[in-house]
Motif scaffolding. Structure first.
Motif, short mmCIF file in Angstrom:
data_model
loop_
_atom_site.label_atom_id
_atom_site.label_comp_id
_atom_site.label_asym_id
_atom_site.label_seq_id
_atom_site.Cartn_x
_atom_site.Cartn_y
_atom_site.Cartn_z
N ASP A 49 17.40 53.05 6.21
CA ASP A 49 16.47 54.17 6.04
C ASP A 49 15.25 53.87 5.18
OD1 ASP A 49 17.42 54.30 3.38
OD2 ASP A 49 18.89 55.85 3.86
N ILE A 50 15.10 52.60 4.75
CA ILE A 50 13.91 52.22 3.98
C ILE A 50 13.18 51.05 4.62
CG2 ILE A 50 13.10 51.26 1.79
CD1 ILE A 50 15.20 52.84 0.36
N GLN A 51 13.86 49.94 4.81
CA GLN A 51 13.20 48.71 5.25
C GLN A 51 12.39 48.83 6.54
OE1 GLN A 51 12.84 46.03 3.49
NE2 GLN A 51 14.16 46.68 1.81
N PRO A 52 12.86 49.56 7.55
CA PRO A 52 12.05 49.65 8.78
C PRO A 52 10.67 50.26 8.58
CG PRO A 52 14.31 50.31 9.23
CD PRO A 52 14.19 50.18 7.74
N HIS A 53 10.50 51.07 7.54
CA HIS A 53 9.21 51.72 7.31
C HIS A 53 8.12 50.74 6.87
CE1 HIS A 53 10.97 55.53 8.07
NE2 HIS A 53 11.71 55.55 6.98
N TYR A 54 8.52 49.57 6.39
CA TYR A 54 7.53 48.57 6.00
C TYR A 54 6.90 47.87 7.21
CZ TYR A 54 9.03 48.98 1.14
OH TYR A 54 9.32 49.47 -0.12
N GLY A 55 7.50 48.06 8.37
CA GLY A 55 6.97 47.47 9.59
C GLY A 55 7.22 45.99 9.73
N LYS A 56 8.15 45.46 8.95
CA LYS A 56 8.41 44.02 8.99
C LYS A 56 9.76 43.69 9.66
CE LYS A 56 5.69 43.10 4.82
NZ LYS A 56 5.70 42.57 3.43
N THR A 57 10.49 44.71 10.07
CA THR A 57 11.77 44.47 10.74
C THR A 57 11.58 44.55 12.25
OG1 THR A 57 12.38 46.81 10.68
CG2 THR A 57 13.05 45.46 8.80
N SER A 58 12.40 43.82 12.96
CA SER A 58 12.34 43.87 14.42
C SER A 58 13.14 45.04 14.96
CB SER A 58 12.89 42.55 15.01
OG SER A 58 14.24 42.37 14.61
N TYR A 59 13.77 45.79 14.07
CA TYR A 59 14.58 46.93 14.49
C TYR A 59 14.07 48.21 13.83
CZ TYR A 59 16.71 46.44 9.86
OH TYR A 59 16.91 46.37 8.50
N GLN A 60 14.48 49.34 14.37
CA GLN A 60 14.22 50.65 13.79
C GLN A 60 15.56 51.37 13.64
OE1 GLN A 60 11.15 51.79 12.72
NE2 GLN A 60 10.44 49.72 13.24
N LEU A 61 15.53 52.54 13.05
CA LEU A 61 16.77 53.28 12.85
C LEU A 61 17.49 53.54 14.16
CD1 LEU A 61 18.53 54.65 10.68
CD2 LEU A 61 17.25 56.76 11.09
#
Length: 338
Positions: free
Chosen positions: A118-130
């Motif tokens: 619920d935090i890391q995907p918001h940085y736009g650096k992950t290849s996944y979303q929630l």
């Protein structure tokens, strides 16, 4: 003429028979396909399952995951084994990436804490979303507080509040997740609500935070006040509603008890790749739930200070979405993201 009519009728009968035969063949193929799909789920699992833990071995998340994995085969159809795979790194995003990109067949699962979801995907650096994940079951929540050295002059929440008001920017605190982590966001929310300024110092792990507090490098840590510190640290204020599995810290307030809006939840639960069949998710949910009700698991949760907080997949998904939306808003306000 009569012979011609008989020939025509015979040909028509053959054509009709051929069409009927074609339809029957398609129907049989469809039935076979449906049978294969049913078989693929009804006899799940047919082989060992991998449970990815995005942390190093030995921590509470890993210990709990291994305890569940050890007992789980007895409660699964076909008694298949469950192997724990540790994939730490990048704030849990390495392990979560492996889960998100795995085939959604129920043979690659994950057990993780909240921040990677619920935090890391918001940085736009992950290849996944929630929505790259299918929630299976929520297991527990962690307590977290502002902790200082046992011999600190700060003994209460009131002491702390007076100090941060009188010394803007001088109160240093550390978090194990670094800038933009759950602990950092919780503290920044608290500071904003109270109108005080604090200085955040990011660290790699919990042990680093505790050592920095004990050595006087920083004034406080935003962490769990558990027995791993040997009783050398004391909590002043819980930023989580939970204070732990016992009433040992009943006299230490949490933000909710003080009438503050700032409150967070650090949850842990089991997930699968999005698209995992519903029947498989239910098989896993039911089996894990039974294991969580074992006395041995309940005892482990007490010793690890893990507060039981069950939710089925649907409710777990709602919790994940709620905190994802809340954290995104805070991160925008803190200008951590745009």
């Amino acid at each position: 003429m009569k012979k011609k009519l008989l020939v025509i009728l015979a040909v028509l009968m053959l054509v009709v028979a051929g069409c009927s035969s074609g339809k029957s063949t398609d129907g049989e193929k469809e039935d076979k396909d449906n049978g294969k799909k049913a078989e693929a789920t009804s006899d799940y699992p047919k082989k060992p399952i991998e449970l990815v833990v995005p942390f190093n071995p030995g921590g509470p998340t890993d210990v709990f995951a291994r305890a569940i994995a050890k007992e789980l085969p007895a409660y699964l159809p076909n008694k298949q084994q469950v192997a724990v795979i540790n994939k730490p790194g990048a704030g849990t995003t390495l392990g979560l990436t492996d889960i998100a990109t795995a085939k959604p067949d129920g043979y690659t699962l994950g057990f993780t804490t909240s921040s990677g979801l619920d935090i890391q995907p918001h940085y736009g650096k992950t290849s996944y979303q929630l929505d790259s994940f299918e929630p299976i079951i929520k297991a527990y929540v962690l307590n977290s507080a502002i902790v200082v050295k046992k011999d600190s002059e700060l003994n209460t929440y009131e002491d702390w509040l007076a100090y941060v008001k009188e010394n803007p920017g001088k109160f240093t605190y550390g978090t194990s997740g670094g800038t933009g982590s759950g602990g950092h966001i919780a503290m920044e929310n608290l500071g904003k609500e109270l109108g005080v300024t604090m200085k955040h110092v990011p660290f790699e792990g919990v042990a680093d935070v505790m050592n920095a507090v004990m050595s006087g490098q920083i004034v406080a840590g935003q962490s769990r006040p558990d027995t791993e510190t040997g009783g050398e640290l004391k909590p002043l204020l819980f930023v989580t509603e939970s204070k732990g599995v016992s009433d040992y810290y009943a006299d230490i307030p949490n933000t909710k008890e003080l009438g503050l809006e700032t409150s967070t939840e650090f949850y842990s639960g089991f997930i699968a790749p999005a698209g995992t069949p519903e029947e498989v998710v239910m098989i896993l949910h039911d089996a894990i739930k039974e294991v969580m009700e074992l006395d041995s698991i309940k005892d482990l949760m007490v010793t690890q200070n893990l507060v039981p907080s069950y939710a089925n997949g649907e409710d777990f998904g709602k919790t994940m979405q709620e905190y994802s939306d809340k954290n995104k808003k805070t991160m925008e306000e803190l200008e951590l993201i745009k």
